[in-house]
Design an enzyme around this catalytic site. Structure first.
Site, PDB file in Angstrom:
ATOM      1  N   ASP A  37       0.393  -1.245   0.221  1.00  0.00           N
ATOM      2  CA  ASP A  37      -0.478  -0.597   0.313  1.00  0.00           C
ATOM      3  C   ASP A  37       0.680   1.335   0.018  1.00  0.00           C
ATOM      4  O   ASP A  37       0.450   2.174   0.660  1.00  0.00           O
ATOM      5  CB  ASP A  37      -1.335  -0.087   1.441  1.00  0.00           C
ATOM      6  CG  ASP A  37       0.210   0.040   2.680  1.00  0.00           C
ATOM      7  OD1 ASP A  37       0.882  -0.170   2.346  1.00  0.00           O
ATOM      8  OD2 ASP A  37      -0.401  -0.221   3.559  1.00  0.00           O
ATOM      9  N   HIS A 230      23.254   1.142 -18.142  1.00  0.00           N
ATOM     10  CA  HIS A 230      21.635   1.398 -16.851  1.00  0.00           C
ATOM     11  C   HIS A 230      21.892   0.741 -15.780  1.00  0.00           C
ATOM     12  O   HIS A 230      21.795   0.480 -15.248  1.00  0.00           O
ATOM     13  CB  HIS A 230      21.692   1.267 -17.791  1.00  0.00           C
ATOM     14  CG  HIS A 230      20.853   1.636 -18.958  1.00  0.00           C
ATOM     15  ND1 HIS A 230      18.768   0.739 -19.515  1.00  0.00           N
ATOM     16  CD2 HIS A 230      21.206   2.712 -19.722  1.00  0.00           C
ATOM     17  CE1 HIS A 230      19.254   2.158 -20.575  1.00  0.00           C
ATOM     18  NE2 HIS A 230      20.315   3.377 -20.603  1.00  0.00           N
ATOM     19  N   ASP A 247      26.318   9.697 -14.737  1.00  0.00           N
ATOM     20  CA  ASP A 247      25.020  10.548 -15.719  1.00  0.00           C
ATOM     21  C   ASP A 247      24.316  10.581 -14.448  1.00  0.00           C
ATOM     22  O   ASP A 247      23.544   9.367 -14.143  1.00  0.00           O
ATOM     23  CB  ASP A 247      24.383   9.027 -16.283  1.00  0.00           C
ATOM     24  CG  ASP A 247      23.877   9.436 -17.416  1.00  0.00           C
ATOM     25  OD1 ASP A 247      23.262  10.723 -17.074  1.00  0.00           O
ATOM     26  OD2 ASP A 247      23.643   8.676 -18.527  1.00  0.00           O
ATOM     27  N   ASP A 258      20.326  16.729 -17.941  1.00  0.00           N
ATOM     28  CA  ASP A 258      20.715  14.629 -18.583  1.00  0.00           C
ATOM     29  C   ASP A 258      22.286  14.482 -18.654  1.00  0.00           C
ATOM     30  O   ASP A 258      22.769  15.291 -19.897  1.00  0.00           O
ATOM     31  CB  ASP A 258      19.795  14.156 -19.441  1.00  0.00           C
ATOM     32  CG  ASP A 258      20.855  12.773 -19.747  1.00  0.00           C
ATOM     33  OD1 ASP A 258      21.153  12.159 -19.188  1.00  0.00           O
ATOM     34  OD2 ASP A 258      19.611  12.082 -20.920  1.00  0.00           O
ATOM     35  N   HIS A 337      25.718   2.818 -28.279  1.00  0.00           N
ATOM     36  CA  HIS A 337      24.601   3.185 -27.954  1.00  0.00           C
ATOM     37  C   HIS A 337      24.138   4.388 -29.219  1.00  0.00           C
ATOM     38  O   HIS A 337      25.099   4.868 -29.390  1.00  0.00           O
ATOM     39  CB  HIS A 337      24.361   3.612 -26.461  1.00  0.00           C
ATOM     40  CG  HIS A 337      25.479   5.180 -26.540  1.00  0.00           C
ATOM     41  ND1 HIS A 337      25.577   5.764 -26.483  1.00  0.00           N
ATOM     42  CD2 HIS A 337      25.935   4.845 -25.001  1.00  0.00           C
ATOM     43  CE1 HIS A 337      26.476   6.619 -25.873  1.00  0.00           C
ATOM     44  NE2 HIS A 337      26.645   5.752 -25.062  1.00  0.00           N
ATOM     45  N   GLU A 372      25.672  13.112 -26.020  1.00  0.00           N
ATOM     46  CA  GLU A 372      26.744  11.385 -25.656  1.00  0.00           C
ATOM     47  C   GLU A 372      28.074  11.027 -26.301  1.00  0.00           C
ATOM     48  O   GLU A 372      27.348   9.567 -25.063  1.00  0.00           O
ATOM     49  CB  GLU A 372      25.576  11.629 -24.822  1.00  0.00           C
ATOM     50  CG  GLU A 372      24.744  10.675 -25.421  1.00  0.00           C
ATOM     51  CD  GLU A 372      23.243  10.604 -24.290  1.00  0.00           C
ATOM     52  OE1 GLU A 372      24.293  10.006 -23.133  1.00  0.00           O
ATOM     53  OE2 GLU A 372      22.202  11.046 -24.468  1.00  0.00           O
ATOM     54  N   TYR A 376      32.645   2.273 -23.975  1.00  0.00           N
ATOM     55  CA  TYR A 376      32.569   1.101 -22.330  1.00  0.00           C
ATOM     56  C   TYR A 376      33.818   0.103 -23.010  1.00  0.00           C
ATOM     57  O   TYR A 376      34.027  -1.125 -24.085  1.00  0.00           O
ATOM     58  CB  TYR A 376      31.663   0.779 -22.818  1.00  0.00           C
ATOM     59  CG  TYR A 376      30.307   2.209 -22.816  1.00  0.00           C
ATOM     60  CD1 TYR A 376      30.494   3.138 -21.404  1.00  0.00           C
ATOM     61  CD2 TYR A 376      30.187   2.444 -24.050  1.00  0.00           C
ATOM     62  CE1 TYR A 376      29.521   4.124 -21.661  1.00  0.00           C
ATOM     63  CE2 TYR A 376      29.649   3.507 -23.976  1.00  0.00           C
ATOM     64  CZ  TYR A 376      29.926   4.693 -22.431  1.00  0.00           C
ATOM     65  OH  TYR A 376      28.662   5.615 -23.630  1.00  0.00           O
ATOM     66  N   ARG A 394      32.092   8.220 -20.865  1.00  0.00           N
ATOM     67  CA  ARG A 394      30.837   9.070 -21.354  1.00  0.00           C
ATOM     68  C   ARG A 394      30.582  10.821 -20.819  1.00  0.00           C
ATOM     69  O   ARG A 394      31.332  11.009 -20.234  1.00  0.00           O
ATOM     70  CB  ARG A 394      28.956   8.158 -21.176  1.00  0.00           C
ATOM     71  CG  ARG A 394      28.224   9.554 -22.293  1.00  0.00           C
ATOM     72  CD  ARG A 394      27.166   8.224 -22.076  1.00  0.00           C
ATOM     73  NE  ARG A 394      26.405   8.240 -20.844  1.00  0.00           N
ATOM     74  CZ  ARG A 394      26.524   7.208 -20.335  1.00  0.00           C
ATOM     75  NH1 ARG A 394      26.636   6.144 -20.021  1.00  0.00           N
ATOM     76  NH2 ARG A 394      25.712   6.798 -18.590  1.00  0.00           N
ATOM     77  N   GLU A 396      28.371  13.959 -21.373  1.00  0.00           N
ATOM     78  CA  GLU A 396      27.163  14.364 -22.615  1.00  0.00           C
ATOM     79  C   GLU A 396      26.338  15.705 -21.740  1.00  0.00           C
ATOM     80  O   GLU A 396      26.690  15.864 -20.850  1.00  0.00           O
ATOM     81  CB  GLU A 396      26.194  13.489 -21.666  1.00  0.00           C
ATOM     82  CG  GLU A 396      24.274  14.085 -22.206  1.00  0.00           C
ATOM     83  CD  GLU A 396      23.504  12.438 -21.137  1.00  0.00           C
ATOM     84  OE1 GLU A 396      23.631  11.702 -20.559  1.00  0.00           O
ATOM     85  OE2 GLU A 396      22.396  12.336 -21.638  1.00  0.00           O
TER      86      GLU A 396
HETATM   87  N1  GLY Z   1      20.359   9.188 -18.395  1.00  0.00           N
HETATM   88  C1  GLY Z   1      20.187   9.094 -19.323  1.00  0.00           C
HETATM   89  C2  GLY Z   1      20.655   8.831 -20.874  1.00  0.00           C
HETATM   90  O1  GLY Z   1      21.591   9.315 -21.108  1.00  0.00           O
HETATM   91  O2  GLY Z   1      20.125   9.219 -21.915  1.00  0.00           O
HETATM   92 MN    MN Z   2      21.362  10.912 -22.095  1.00  0.00          MN
HETATM   93 MN    MN Z   3      22.693  10.576 -19.184  1.00  0.00          MN
END
Ligand code: GLY
Ligand code: MN
Ligand code: MN
Length: 424
Positions: A37, A230, A247, A258, A337, A372, A376, A394, A396
């Protein structure tokens, strides 16, 4: 803040896009159960928020279109003292009427009766096709004269592609808070022992500055953990000599930021870390230089892959002929990515990348996206030179497409190696 006038303008624009003799129905998000709940903190549905600015649950926005004229109605939860004692104050119908520039406000209990009235003699119903089936059933109950159902989300999400001045201001504010958090992280990383301590430091700064939520779960990944894209466990020890990929971005007044930075634990990068870092940074800068109206995101993707592939060859991570390696997409193993995504009310803003005919949208003034690039290099991957194994980088930033080029909205967040060192 987004003014009531702006929300009204959005509804007018949406109304223009609706076909004649139609009804468009947009529901608020429902409360989500975490376990038993207990609930997650409530977060309004992004499309509903974009069209209404209303933050409560148990609400519905309806646009009714005749031959040309459009009327908008908001349904809100009724004021109920007992309920409010437990779950907090409700605005109620009367106050909502004063604050929101819709044609009328009703209580949610009246929805079914009013819907029946609105839907009479109409030809089309617009709703979000991801809607729960129970609600779809409700919509279809009175739809005797309806010839077709259309996806409302598609129309709204296309509108969300271009950000207004007020939206950009909120994104900038979110980024400014995120800047403070990342800078604090750089300062204290040497003194902390676990990734989650660094995460807590970052999220404390978010909240302290009025951003009550993160825009997504923060990634604080030391050493090899950065190679899990992730990674959100954030429970490893911070180890001297390794780098940390952070990140993390806050959400401020429903707008995301972001940002990724990769920093050394403690004072300095190793030589191998610095080489990789400079390579990724150079790629990021090259890609940002390309951004201007008319450019396709796929061109940025292609170029980033090309540059990273070349960079990997120069560092000896890939061996062989560029043309052949690029064609085989050998670089994908270490850069799997995309170069970036739309950002706005959602961190991955739910805006289309292609038209309904499958043609890609070119960049336009007012769009906001992330850039970004990353690399890796898993510690178990024996095909990589040993000195690079176990490093993930990375970088970004959040970019606004302007009339003649772009503006890096997050340019103030330390990124050059010297800038990072000067903060430690
Ligand atoms: N933080 C998620 C991305 O960089 O797409
Ligand atoms: Mn992003
Ligand atoms: Mn990000």
């Amino acid at each position: 803040m987004i003014s009531e006038k702006e929300y009204k303008k959005r509804r007018t624009r949406l109304g223009r896009r609706l076909k004649p003799y139609s009804v468009a129905v947009l529901f608020s998000a429902t409360q989500k159960i975490r376990s038993n709940d207990t609930e997650y903190p409530y977060r309004q549905d992004s499309n509903f928020y974009y069209m209404s600015g209303f933050r409560e649950d148990n609400a519905t926005l309806v646009l009714v279109k005749g031959a040309k004229e459009v009327h908008s109605y908001l349904f809100v939860a009724k004021k109920d003292k007992t309920q409010e004692l437990w779950t907090g104050k409700r605005l109620g119908k009367e106050k909502a009427k004063e604050s929101f520039y819709v044609d009328d406000v009703f209580e949610q209990e009246e929805f079914s009766t009013k819907l029946q009235e609105f839907i009479q003699k109409k030809q089309r119903v617009y709703y979000d096709f991801k809607l729960d089936y129970s609600k779809v059933k409700l919509l279809k109950r009175y739809a005797k004269t309806i010839q077709s159902y259309e996806n409302l989300a598609t129309l709204i999400e296309k509108m969300r592609l271009i950000k207004s001045k007020a939206e950009i201001k909120l994104i900038k504010k979110a980024i400014n808070i995120t800047k403070k958090a990342h800078h604090k992280a750089i300062k204290v990383s040497a003194k902390l022992r676990y990734e989650y301590e660094l995460q807590a430091t970052i999220e404390y700064i978010f909240k302290k500055n009025g951003a009550y939520s993160d825009a997504y779960t923060s990634i604080v990944a030391c050493g090899n953990a950065a190679n899990t894209l992730h990674y959100i466990e954030n429970n490893n020890k911070l180890i001297q000599g390794e780098s940390i990929l952070i990140d993390a971005g806050c959400e401020y007044e429903y707008y995301a930021s972001d940002i990724t930075r990769t920093i050394p634990v403690g004072s300095k990068f190793s030589q191998a870390q610095a080489q990789l870092y400079e390579m990724v940074l150079k790629v990021q800068k090259e890609i940002m230089k390309m951004i201007q109206p008319g450019i396709f995101r796929s061109a940025l993707q292609e170029k980033s892959e090309e540059l990273l592939c070349q960079g990997m060859i120069e560092l000896g991570i890939l061996q062989g002929d560029f043309k052949k390696l690029f064609k085989e997409k050998a670089h994908k193993r270490y850069y799997p990515h995309g170069i970036g995504h739309w950002m706005g009310i959602d961190v991955h803003d739910q805006c289309p990348y292609k038209t309904i005919y499958g043609e890609e949208f070119a960049l336009k003034q007012g769009m906001v996206m992330t850039i970004e690039p990353g690399i890796y290099l898993d510690k178990e991957d024996k095909s990589i030179p040993a000195k690079y194994r176990g490093i993930g980088i990375r970088i970004e930033d959040d970019i606004l497409v302007t009339k003649n080029g772009c503006e890096n909205l997050s340019y103030e967040i330390a990124k050059e190696i010297n800038e990072i060192y000067s903060l430690t």
